[in-house]
Motif scaffolding. Sequence first.
Motif, short mmCIF file in Angstrom:
data_model
loop_
_atom_site.label_atom_id
_atom_site.label_comp_id
_atom_site.label_asym_id
_atom_site.label_seq_id
_atom_site.Cartn_x
_atom_site.Cartn_y
_atom_site.Cartn_z
N ALA A 148 39.85 6.46 28.37
CA ALA A 148 40.61 7.51 29.27
C ALA A 148 42.08 7.02 28.99
CB ALA A 148 40.04 7.39 30.66
N ILE A 152 46.91 7.92 35.09
CA ILE A 152 45.58 7.37 35.72
C ILE A 152 45.94 6.23 36.67
CG2 ILE A 152 43.26 6.41 35.40
CD1 ILE A 152 43.51 7.53 32.57
N LYS A 160 37.47 10.01 40.53
CA LYS A 160 37.26 11.12 39.58
C LYS A 160 36.71 10.67 38.30
CE LYS A 160 39.34 13.68 42.86
NZ LYS A 160 38.63 14.42 43.55
N LEU A 161 37.08 9.82 37.46
CA LEU A 161 36.69 9.45 36.29
C LEU A 161 35.47 8.81 36.23
CD1 LEU A 161 39.99 8.58 34.34
CD2 LEU A 161 38.90 10.61 34.55
N ILE A 181 39.21 10.78 26.98
CA ILE A 181 39.33 11.81 28.07
C ILE A 181 41.06 11.74 28.44
CG2 ILE A 181 39.02 12.23 30.58
CD1 ILE A 181 36.34 11.35 30.19
N ASN A 182 41.71 12.48 28.70
CA ASN A 182 43.00 12.39 28.77
C ASN A 182 43.51 13.07 29.98
OD1 ASN A 182 45.86 11.49 28.01
ND2 ASN A 182 46.13 13.64 27.64
N VAL A 183 44.24 12.52 31.02
CA VAL A 183 44.42 13.04 32.30
C VAL A 183 46.15 13.32 32.34
CG1 VAL A 183 44.61 12.66 34.72
CG2 VAL A 183 42.80 11.40 33.69
N SER A 188 44.89 17.03 35.78
CA SER A 188 44.06 18.01 35.39
C SER A 188 43.48 17.16 33.83
CB SER A 188 44.61 19.19 34.68
OG SER A 188 45.67 18.81 33.88
N VAL A 189 42.41 17.62 33.45
CA VAL A 189 41.71 16.67 32.44
C VAL A 189 41.34 17.53 31.30
CG1 VAL A 189 39.60 15.42 32.14
CG2 VAL A 189 40.45 15.46 34.41
N PRO A 205 39.88 18.16 38.38
CA PRO A 205 38.37 17.50 37.94
C PRO A 205 37.45 17.83 39.01
CG PRO A 205 39.88 15.94 38.78
CD PRO A 205 40.67 17.16 38.45
#
Length: 254
Positions: A148, A152, A160-161, A181-183, A188-189, A205
């Motif tokens: 991720a 973050i 969330k993750l 996964i990129n925030v 938003s994801v 998310p």
Amino acid sequence: MTLNWKKLTIVTLDIVIGGYLVLAMTAFNKPDEQSNLCTEVKVNIADEVVDGFLTNDKVKQLLTQARLYPIGKPMASINTRKIEETLQGNELIEKAECYKTQVGHLCLNIKQRIPVMRVMAENGDDYFVDSHGEAMPRIDYTCNLIVATGSISKKYARTKLAPLANDVLTDDFWKNQIEQINVLADGSVEIVPRVGEHIAYLGQPTALRNKLERLRKFYKYGLSEAGWNKYERVSVEFDNQIICKKRKSTPSKR
């Protein structure tokens, strides 16, 4: 009333002899812990959906460093409570249960903290997250975890993750499909798949299971026909629609 001394004596002797026999049988059936040495340590590390950090050798190392490794020691001298407390004090262990057997074995049942994601945030944080969303120490680990990245915080990773990572790891399709996964700055994801050269945008998310299910169906019925490299961006942010952006083209709706 005259006591029957003969009868009383016989009853008393029966009681004494009976008690002696009980004690003798108990002593015969129970090994002498003082002379009974520990000959084996049996370690059971609970299986999880992904491999963890712990091995039998690691457990032996932890107990040896604490001077609690029991091989060769009298069973009576082994403090199972202290062994449990020592193991549970380690950052990699969630729960430990320890007990002795009459044949000189020490049994350890261990539940380890399971890493489900590696966080490499833009603020420089680099750590693992366990299945409960708590940060774990970053050590050498060969399992291929989801990474991720982006904006973050530890609270975001926990709330969330971590739930998203748990869902992914219990689903064979997503476990093999999601690589990163990129925030984004707004929280938003987006996800980077292992197959295909597109980015899948999930939006905020929320309702992630629903969004992933729609994306799964699109992969199965849409990209399998159109081709995995036709689009550069696929969005399932909004309910009941999937918005795709073709490569070097304008967005189109499906």
